[in-house]
Design a protein around this motif. Structure first.
Motif, PDB file in Angstrom:
ATOM      1  N   ILE A 185       1.153  -1.266  -0.320  1.00 17.40           N
ATOM      2  CA  ILE A 185       0.041   0.126  -0.107  1.00 17.40           C
ATOM      3  C   ILE A 185       0.603   0.965   0.645  1.00 17.40           C
ATOM      4  O   ILE A 185       1.817   1.213   0.268  1.00 17.40           O
ATOM      5  CB  ILE A 185      -0.841  -0.235   1.346  1.00 17.40           C
ATOM      6  CG1 ILE A 185      -2.114   1.126   0.554  1.00 17.40           C
ATOM      7  CG2 ILE A 185      -0.068   0.200   2.704  1.00 17.40           C
ATOM      8  CD1 ILE A 185      -2.876   1.129   1.801  1.00 17.40           C
ATOM      9  N   LEU A 186       0.171   2.322  -0.453  1.00 15.30           N
ATOM     10  CA  LEU A 186       0.875   3.601  -0.887  1.00 15.30           C
ATOM     11  C   LEU A 186       0.401   4.519   0.004  1.00 15.30           C
ATOM     12  O   LEU A 186      -0.445   4.891   0.353  1.00 15.30           O
ATOM     13  CB  LEU A 186       1.679   4.370  -2.315  1.00 15.30           C
ATOM     14  CG  LEU A 186       2.075   3.142  -3.196  1.00 15.30           C
ATOM     15  CD1 LEU A 186       1.856   3.440  -4.932  1.00 15.30           C
ATOM     16  CD2 LEU A 186       3.295   2.726  -2.553  1.00 15.30           C
ATOM     17  N   MET A 187       1.936   4.938   0.859  1.00 14.77           N
ATOM     18  CA  MET A 187       0.943   6.216   1.889  1.00 14.77           C
ATOM     19  C   MET A 187       1.782   7.638   1.282  1.00 14.77           C
ATOM     20  O   MET A 187       3.220   7.177   1.335  1.00 14.77           O
ATOM     21  CB  MET A 187       1.758   5.739   3.182  1.00 14.77           C
ATOM     22  CG  MET A 187       0.072   4.064   3.330  1.00 14.77           C
ATOM     23  SD  MET A 187      -1.063   4.473   3.729  1.00 14.77           S
ATOM     24  CE  MET A 187      -1.233   5.752   5.088  1.00 14.77           C
ATOM     25  N   MET A 188       1.176   8.568   2.007  1.00 12.53           N
ATOM     26  CA  MET A 188       2.056   9.856   1.486  1.00 12.53           C
ATOM     27  C   MET A 188       2.462  10.282   3.406  1.00 12.53           C
ATOM     28  O   MET A 188       1.550  10.421   3.653  1.00 12.53           O
ATOM     29  CB  MET A 188       1.781  11.029   1.257  1.00 12.53           C
ATOM     30  CG  MET A 188       1.007  10.786  -0.402  1.00 12.53           C
ATOM     31  SD  MET A 188       2.450  11.088  -1.301  1.00 12.53           S
ATOM     32  CE  MET A 188       2.366  12.900  -1.129  1.00 12.53           C
ATOM     33  N   PRO A 189       3.501  10.469   3.645  1.00 18.14           N
ATOM     34  CA  PRO A 189       4.607  11.527   2.014  1.00 18.14           C
ATOM     35  C   PRO A 189       5.863  10.147   1.869  1.00 18.14           C
ATOM     36  O   PRO A 189       6.439  10.082   1.103  1.00 18.14           O
ATOM     37  CB  PRO A 189       5.120  12.404   2.458  1.00 18.14           C
ATOM     38  CG  PRO A 189       5.427  12.430   4.467  1.00 18.14           C
ATOM     39  CD  PRO A 189       4.048  11.372   4.524  1.00 18.14           C
TER      40      PRO A 189
END
Length: 80
Positions: A63-67
């Protein structure tokens, strides 16, 4: 779950804001996608995960998370 509309928005954003790699595939940094689709994709992560399961995009994370993951490349697997 029908994600064709969301996938089309994602695909268009990758093509518009990303670059074409040497293998002919378009890719875009997650941070750019996050910024550019904020008003059009309500759940970018859900769309990305579904597209990854359907082998339409690839990226090196669950899963991609900012920042933290802003520089991770999301690759469009279809070549046009």
């Amino acid at each position: 779950m029908d994600l064709s509309g969301e996938y089309q928005i994602l695909k268009d954003a990758i093509k518009e804001y990303g670059t074409v790699n040497s293998d002919g595939r378009s890719s875009c940094a997650y941070g750019i996608l996050f910024d550019k689709t904020a008003n059009t994709l309500e759940a970018l992560n859900g769309t990305l995960r579904a597209a990854k399961r359907q082998k339409k995009v690839a990226f090196d994370a669950e899963i991609l998370m900012m920042p933290n993951d802003k520089d991770v490349q999301v690759v469009l697997l279809e070549i046009e």
